[in-house]
Write an enzyme that holds these catalytic residues in place. Structure first.
Site, PDB file in Angstrom:
ATOM      1  N   ALA A  40      26.800  41.457  40.326  1.00  9.97           N
ATOM      2  CA  ALA A  40      26.918  40.213  41.079  1.00  9.97           C
ATOM      3  C   ALA A  40      26.951  40.504  42.577  1.00  9.97           C
ATOM      4  O   ALA A  40      27.462  41.539  43.025  1.00  9.97           O
ATOM      5  CB  ALA A  40      28.175  39.459  40.657  1.00  9.97           C
ATOM      6  N   GLY A  53      27.347  43.082  36.419  1.00  5.02           N
ATOM      7  CA  GLY A  53      26.407  42.114  35.869  1.00  5.02           C
ATOM      8  C   GLY A  53      25.043  42.701  35.575  1.00  5.02           C
ATOM      9  O   GLY A  53      24.348  42.240  34.659  1.00  5.02           O
ATOM     10  N   GLU A  98      25.378  44.144  32.287  1.00  8.54           N
ATOM     11  CA  GLU A  98      25.481  43.088  31.285  1.00  8.54           C
ATOM     12  C   GLU A  98      24.110  42.517  30.926  1.00  8.54           C
ATOM     13  O   GLU A  98      23.855  42.162  29.774  1.00  8.54           O
ATOM     14  CB  GLU A  98      26.422  41.986  31.802  1.00  8.54           C
ATOM     15  CG  GLU A  98      27.885  42.441  31.750  1.00  8.54           C
ATOM     16  CD  GLU A  98      28.820  41.540  32.532  1.00  8.54           C
ATOM     17  OE1 GLU A  98      29.770  41.017  31.930  1.00  8.54           O
ATOM     18  OE2 GLU A  98      28.612  41.380  33.741  1.00  8.54           O
ATOM     19  N   GLU A 138      34.151  45.924  37.720  1.00  5.76           N
ATOM     20  CA  GLU A 138      34.715  44.626  38.109  1.00  5.76           C
ATOM     21  C   GLU A 138      36.212  44.689  38.408  1.00  5.76           C
ATOM     22  O   GLU A 138      36.697  44.031  39.343  1.00  5.76           O
ATOM     23  CB  GLU A 138      34.453  43.586  37.008  1.00  5.76           C
ATOM     24  CG  GLU A 138      32.997  43.161  36.863  1.00  5.76           C
ATOM     25  CD  GLU A 138      32.224  43.993  35.866  1.00  5.76           C
ATOM     26  OE1 GLU A 138      31.138  43.558  35.449  1.00  5.76           O
ATOM     27  OE2 GLU A 138      32.700  45.104  35.507  1.00  5.76           O
TER      28      GLU A 138
END
Length: 260
Positions: free
Chosen positions: A66, A111, A114, A134
């Site tokens: 992110a 992310g 992910e 994170e």
């Protein structure tokens, strides 16, 4: 003003090539990138010329996750909407109905990892690194990592990665089962294409239902999952490809599947 293209789309030899294009920030994910990625996946799903999809990243990273700059400015509601958009992207990857492979040449973090975790297959170059950092910024792997990583590598190993934020190299990722194989950087795309073409040579219906049985079966009991596999076996037995494949086996020749 037209939105800058941050996800490219092209079809080469039957494979839809989707490339993340924010190399200046290591392909960090903001609403524009995730929105364009979702649109590209939906395009690939509709594209009859594309039998499979490959995801790559431009520059040094696959994706660093992110966009921290965006997160630092966004409200809690906007952060939640970003996560929901990312979950829509990962869900689309898993349910596309076509093989999706992540070719990871550099860092796949947060992310970005992910996104890769949602793919059917992951190939990595030796210099690639993987991790869920994170927790190091006071966040949670909210794009599906807390769900998919334990299913890929087991609860204990996933907990270690998610709770420490530690990065691992490509060889360890392969040993843990996070990536399918590690290949030389200059062979990554070629090896990824070869693997996808090997899958594309099979019956598309059988491939789709096999993946669906794997994916759905993980949330079922062993008996329920086995029954699902049996149901899908019966379903493909009604297809033209099943007749072609079984007859080709008896004739000792390669089948030419029709996709129906």
């Amino acid at each position: 003003m037209q939105e800058r293209e941050v996800v490219s789309y092209g079809v080469e030899g039957g494979i839809a090539m989707l490339e993340l294009r924010r190399p200046d920030c290591l392909n960090a994910m903001n609403p524009a990138l995730l929105g364009q990625l979702l649109a590209a996946l939906e395009r690939a799903e509709r594209d009859e010329a594309a039998g499979a999809v490959m995801l790559t990243g431009q520059g040094r990273a696959f994706s660093a996750g992110a966009d921290i700059g965006y997160l630092s400015r966004a409200s809690a509601a906007e952060v939640r909407e970003l996560a929901r958009l990312a979950v829509a992207v990962t869900g689309r990857i898993e349910t596309l109905g076509k093989p999706v492979l992540a070719a990871i040449h550099g860092d796949a973090l947060g992310g970005g990892l992910e996104i890769a975790e949602a793919c059917m297959l992951r190939l990595a170059a030796p210099q690639a690194r993987f991790g869920h950092p994170e927790v190091k910024i006071g966040a949670v792997a909210g794009f599906g990592g807390t769900t998919r990583l334990p299913r890929l590598i087991g609860k204990g190993r996933a907990a270690e990665m998610l709770l420490t934020g530690r990065l691992i190299d490509a060889e360890e990722a392969c040993r843990l089962g996070l990536v399918n194989r590690v290949v030389a950087a200059d062979r990554l795309i070629a090896e990824s294409e070869a693997l996808l073409r090997e899958i594309m040579a099979q019956s598309p219906l059988a491939v789709r239902l096999s993946w669906e049985a794997i994916h759905r079966g993980l949330s079922m009991s062993e008996d329920e999952s086995a029954r699902l596999g049996a149901d899908y076996f019966g379903l493909v037995a009604q297809s033209e490809d099943f007749r072609i494949g079984t007859q080709a086996f008896l004739d000792k020749r390669q089948p030419e599947f029709k996709g129906r």
